[in-house]
Design an enzyme around this catalytic site. Structure first.
Site, PDB file in Angstrom:
ATOM      1  N   HIS A  22       0.830  -1.215   0.000  1.00 31.38           N
ATOM      2  CA  HIS A  22       0.000   0.000   0.000  1.00 31.38           C
ATOM      3  C   HIS A  22       0.861   1.260   0.000  1.00 31.38           C
ATOM      4  O   HIS A  22       0.460   2.283  -0.534  1.00 31.38           O
ATOM      5  CB  HIS A  22      -0.948  -0.003   1.210  1.00 31.38           C
ATOM      6  N   ASP A 116      -5.672   5.863   0.773  1.00 30.45           N
ATOM      7  CA  ASP A 116      -5.793   4.473   0.333  1.00 30.45           C
ATOM      8  C   ASP A 116      -7.238   3.985   0.495  1.00 30.45           C
ATOM      9  O   ASP A 116      -7.948   4.403   1.411  1.00 30.45           O
ATOM     10  CB  ASP A 116      -4.871   3.636   1.216  1.00 30.45           C
TER      11      ASP A 116
HETATM   12  C1  G50 Z   1      -4.720  -6.666   0.917  1.00 31.25           C
HETATM   13  C2  G50 Z   1      -4.915  -7.931   1.439  1.00 31.25           C
HETATM   14  C3  G50 Z   1      -6.009  -8.702   1.044  1.00 31.25           C
HETATM   15  C4  G50 Z   1      -6.940  -8.193   0.147  1.00 31.25           C
HETATM   16  C5  G50 Z   1      -6.724  -6.897  -0.398  1.00 31.25           C
HETATM   17  C6  G50 Z   1      -5.625  -6.143   0.011  1.00 31.25           C
HETATM   18  C7  G50 Z   1      -7.738  -6.427  -1.378  1.00 31.25           C
HETATM   19  C8  G50 Z   1      -7.652  -5.095  -2.019  1.00 31.25           C
HETATM   20  C9  G50 Z   1      -8.994  -4.383  -2.016  1.00 31.25           C
HETATM   21  O1  G50 Z   1      -5.387  -4.929  -0.478  1.00 31.25           O
HETATM   22  O2  G50 Z   1      -8.667  -7.133  -1.633  1.00 31.25           O
HETATM   23  C10 G50 Z   1      -9.442  -3.803  -0.698  1.00 31.25           C
HETATM   24  C11 G50 Z   1     -10.285  -2.695  -0.739  1.00 31.25           C
HETATM   25  C12 G50 Z   1     -10.763  -2.113   0.418  1.00 31.25           C
HETATM   26  C13 G50 Z   1     -10.441  -2.650   1.662  1.00 31.25           C
HETATM   27  C14 G50 Z   1      -9.609  -3.743   1.727  1.00 31.25           C
HETATM   28  C15 G50 Z   1      -9.100  -4.325   0.528  1.00 31.25           C
HETATM   29  O3  G50 Z   1     -10.912  -2.081   2.775  1.00 31.25           O
HETATM   30  O4  G50 Z   1      -4.043  -8.440   2.301  1.00 31.25           O
HETATM   31  O5  G50 Z   1      -7.998  -8.921  -0.229  1.00 31.25           O
END
Ligand code: G50
Ligand code: UDP
Length: 460
Positions: A22, A116
């Site tokens: 991120h 983010d």
């Molecule tokens: C990190 C992770 C698992 C995961 C994701 C990650 C996503 C991305 C999309 O970024 O799926 C997402 C959008 C909003 C939110 C969380 C994740 O609050 O380790 O699945």
């Protein structure tokens, strides 16, 4: 905003969430904005989870003295999740109210705020209260965004529960994706971090001023189209593809891997599962056997622990003495942070055995390196599906999620040979590299998208 010769210049604040996956796109966006004369304030949640994050931040501020740093001191909070990065995201969210005074004190006043997607539900109300345009940087794929944006409707209708693994998820008349791609926590009956944050953040991003996504139009034409044409949500926020976010200069040129210079062009497979995924010990050893028996040259980054500072074991303890000796014949093996961009951009590197974290996918596309996809968890199967469909790589679906089964060394070896020997895949990956460079080059789709945003901010 500030003025230069009577012309207003935008002042934008960025707030990343936890983990390198991120943070990195935010660092790259900051560098990109500075190069376009945008004044940038980078808000750094403090402390960070990993040493790597704090080092990457120091490098950014040392390389770009014009970027203003603002430390955001986090409150202490309960740790609800087993995942330290998820806990940290919760912590940033629960400290959210401390942001208002921090933002209001910035001078010149802000033109826009970018955060983010995992922080959307905490941050958007705060920026709304001070009438500050708020943008979301989505650090995963546009395909993942189609699931994210439709999640409240899906969860509300229980449509997901009634489907078989192989069934395709539908929303109105739109076919989204097979249920088998969905991150497992989203399918669990019990409450968990991902379900809760998907629900809260998805409902809130609709109110944002827009979403920036680290992808490019030719790579994810279909998913971007589905969102922007109103097929996923009737009234979607504006979604602008601005990727691949290019690595900036000071990320490069500290190559520790002189070994690569002595290897033939395109002969080396780079093996890494990203910044926060540790394979099980028995799977690490099978992977070692697979690498050796494949006959390919390789650079293998072994990760034994989710968080770097908690990992004190020696490499040999992790993979065993015998394997350690055999590995050295054909490859290089490291158990520390490497500069992935240095490796992927090296002419000796021809393939990437990757978990398909989205940054890794964009970096492979940027460098024209083909992928052997081995998604482990989270959004990685969705991303692997994108990789396979566009022709950047191959994905052995039967390998399953992390821990579902032990994939044998023999099978890994066979697929490595298939990937490294695949000439059409090599050529396709080079074509994708050209497309990626065109997208961010002058007049390309991502360049135009960012230019339009900046000119909007310049007027605010
Ligand atoms: C990190 C992770 C698992 C995961 C994701 C990650 C996503 C991305 C999309 O970024 O799926 C997402 C959008 C909003 C939110 C969380 C994740 O609050 O380790 O699945
Ligand atoms: N990375 C790196 N060196 C490493 C491991 C990871 O430079 O040893 C970088 C990689 O280039 C990418 C980021 O860390 O930019 C990891 O993000 P990604 O989305 O690929 O996966 P995640 O770590 O979030 O699962």
């Amino acid at each position: 905003m500030s003025s230069s010769g009577g012309r207003k210049l935008a002042h934008v604040a960025l707030l990343p969430s936890a983990g390198m996956g991120h943070l990195t796109p935010f660092l790259r966006l900051a560098a990109l904005l500075v190069a376009r004369n945008v004044q940038v304030t980078f808000i750094t949640p403090h402390p960070t989870v990993s040493l790597t994050e704090s080092r990457a931040l120091s490098t950014l501020f040392a390389s770009f003295p014009q970027i203003k740093q603002k430390q955001f001191h986090l409150l202490q909070a309960e740790k609800n999740s087993f995942d330290p990065f998820f806990n940290h995201i919760e912590l940033i969210k629960s400290s959210g109210h401390l942001l208002s005074p921090l933002l209001s004190a910035l001078t010149p006043s802000l033109s826009a705020f970018i955060t983010d997607m995992t922080l959307a539900s905490a941050v958007i109300p705060i920026t709304q209260a001070i009438s500050l345009p708020n943008y979301i940087l989505f650090t995963s794929s546009a395909k993942m965004m189609t699931l994210f944006l439709s999640y409240p409707a899906l969860a509300g209708s229980r449509a997901l529960d009634d489907l078989e693994e192989t069934d395709v998820i539908k929303i109105r008349n739109l076919e989204l994706m097979p249920k088998s791609l969905v991150p497992p926590p989203l399918l669990q009956k019990s409450d968990n971090f991902l379900k809760k944050s998907f629900m809260e953040d998805s409902e809130k991003v609709i109110e944002s001023s827009g979403i920036l996504v680290n992808t490019f139009v030719s790579f994810e034409f279909e998913s971007l189209g589905k969102i922007n044409d109103g097929e996923v949500l009737e009234r979607p926020p504006s979604v602008v593809a601005i990727g691949p976010l290019p690595p900036y200069d000071s990320e490069k040129s500290r190559l520790q891997l002189a070994w690569l210079d002595d290897q033939p062009a395109g002969s080396v497979l780079y093996v890494s599962f990203g910044s926060r995924t540790a394979l099980a010990r028995d799977q690490i050893r099978e992977l070692g056997v697979g690498l050796i028996t494949s006959g390919s040259r390789f650079v293998w980054v072994v990760k034994n622990n989710i968080v770097d500072k908690e990992d004190s074991q020696e490499l040999e303890e992790v993979i065993g003495h015998e394997l350690m000796e055999r590995v050295k014949e054909k490859g290089l093996i490291v158990k520390s942070w490497v500069q992935q961009e240095d490796i992927l951009s090296h002419p000796a590197v021809g393939g990437f055995l990757s978990h398909c974290g989205w940054n890794s996918v964009m970096e492979a596309a940027w460098n024209g390196v083909r992928i052997l996809a081995w998604p482990q968890n989270g959004d990685q199967k969705v991303n692997a599906d994108v990789v396979e469909r566009i022709g950047l790589g191959i994905w052995v679906r039967s390998w399953g999620w992390s821990g579902e089964k032990l994939v044998s060394g023999a099978e890994i070896a066979e697929r490595i040979r298939e990937c490294m020997g695949n000439e059409s895949l090599r050529i396709q990956a080079l074509g994708i590299k050209e497309d990626a460079r065109k997208a961010v080059g002058f007049g390309g789709s991502s360049d135009k998208g960012l230019t339009e945003l900046i000119s909007k901010w310049n007027q605010f």
